[in-house]
Motif scaffolding. Structure first.
Motif, mmCIF file in Angstrom:
data_model
loop_
_atom_site.group_PDB
_atom_site.id
_atom_site.type_symbol
_atom_site.label_atom_id
_atom_site.label_comp_id
_atom_site.label_asym_id
_atom_site.label_seq_id
_atom_site.Cartn_x
_atom_site.Cartn_y
_atom_site.Cartn_z
ATOM 1 N N GLN A 1 0.828 -1.208 0.000
ATOM 2 C CA GLN A 1 0.000 0.000 0.000
ATOM 3 C C GLN A 1 0.862 1.258 0.000
ATOM 4 O O GLN A 1 0.435 2.303 -0.484
ATOM 5 C CB GLN A 1 -0.921 0.021 1.220
ATOM 6 N N LEU A 2 2.072 1.160 0.512
ATOM 7 C CA LEU A 2 2.962 2.321 0.550
ATOM 8 C C LEU A 2 3.375 2.747 -0.859
ATOM 9 O O LEU A 2 3.788 3.880 -1.064
ATOM 10 C CB LEU A 2 4.191 2.024 1.403
ATOM 11 N N ASP A 3 3.226 1.845 -1.815
ATOM 12 C CA ASP A 3 3.577 2.174 -3.200
ATOM 13 C C ASP A 3 2.663 3.262 -3.768
ATOM 14 O O ASP A 3 2.945 3.826 -4.815
ATOM 15 C CB ASP A 3 3.527 0.916 -4.077
ATOM 16 N N LEU A 4 1.592 3.567 -3.064
ATOM 17 C CA LEU A 4 0.686 4.645 -3.460
ATOM 18 C C LEU A 4 1.433 5.972 -3.681
ATOM 19 O O LEU A 4 1.036 6.761 -4.519
ATOM 20 C CB LEU A 4 -0.377 4.818 -2.365
ATOM 21 N N ILE A 5 2.532 6.180 -2.966
ATOM 22 C CA ILE A 5 3.286 7.437 -3.125
ATOM 23 C C ILE A 5 3.789 7.624 -4.546
ATOM 24 O O ILE A 5 4.094 8.739 -4.954
ATOM 25 C CB ILE A 5 4.467 7.570 -2.121
ATOM 26 N N ASN A 6 3.873 6.533 -5.306
ATOM 27 C CA ASN A 6 4.373 6.597 -6.683
ATOM 28 C C ASN A 6 3.292 6.819 -7.727
ATOM 29 O O ASN A 6 3.602 6.997 -8.895
ATOM 30 C CB ASN A 6 5.112 5.299 -7.021
ATOM 31 N N LYS A 7 2.034 6.766 -7.338
ATOM 32 C CA LYS A 7 0.951 6.928 -8.310
ATOM 33 C C LYS A 7 1.036 8.321 -8.933
ATOM 34 O O LYS A 7 1.425 9.282 -8.278
ATOM 35 C CB LYS A 7 -0.407 6.734 -7.624
ATOM 36 N N PRO A 8 0.660 8.444 -10.199
ATOM 37 C CA PRO A 8 0.739 9.743 -10.893
ATOM 38 C C PRO A 8 0.054 10.889 -10.125
ATOM 39 O O PRO A 8 0.554 12.003 -10.141
ATOM 40 C CB PRO A 8 0.036 9.464 -12.222
#
Length: 181
Positions: free
Chosen positions: A67-74
């Motif tokens: 879920q922390l990968d959300l920081i990479n969303k456009p």
């Protein structure tokens, strides 16, 4: 890396690639066949177990950290300020912080590392979710050991509360420790 699995990579990762980190840890932990000691505290009830997880179980166990990968969303492309080089007051580690300038489900991510960023010792963050049915706030923590020269997850922790509509808040704590000798 050309041979890396890019099936879930639909956008570039300007900050930190959590998917790749979790994939690499699942593969490494499955390879060393490390037993997992897991404690779950849910609403005051504690349950402890030791298991030998396979890669499927490991992937499921560590999935929440993706879920922390959300920081990479456009949507969050320029939303995070990065500060680096600060000494941690409780250890000899250096801290790199990604802090959101706008409201985000991931308000910050702290990386604690030794000497250089490749030697990450700990990742700490929150994941906050609010909608009409429930609200949840989770503190996520990953701890690594690099005794073998490669990053290997040694411990993870998930703490927080979840409030369902018309229900009391439920507090939870999940701790996992990999037993490597």
């Amino acid at each position: 890396c050309m041979s890396c699995n890019k099936t879930n990579l639909k956008y570039d990762k300007p900050y930190f690639d959590f998917d790749s980190l979790i994939n690499a840890q699942v593969a490494s932990l499955a390879k060393v066949n490390a037993p997992l000691s897991k404690a779950v505290l849910l609403d005051g009830k504690r349950d402890e177990s030791i298991m030998k997880p396979d890669s499927t179980t490991l992937a499921h166990e560590l999935d929440v950290f993706r879920q922390l990968d959300l920081i990479n969303k456009p949507l969050y492309r320029n939303a995070y300020e990065i500060s680096d080089g600060e000494k941690d007051s409780r250890s000899n580690l250096i801290v790199r912080t990604y802090k959101s300038k706008n409201p985000s489900p991931v308000p910050f991510v702290n990386f604690y590392y030794q000497n250089d960023f490749l030697h990450i010792k700990k990742i700490e963050s929150y994941y906050v979710e609010n909608n009409s049915l429930y609200s949840t706030k989770r503190k996520l923590q990953l701890e690594f050991d690099d005794a073998s020269g490669t990053l290997l997850l040694s411990r993870y922790e998930l703490t927080g509360t979840q409030k369902m509509i018309l229900n009391d808040s439920v507090k939870f704590l999940i701790e996992g420790t990999f037993i490597t000798t």
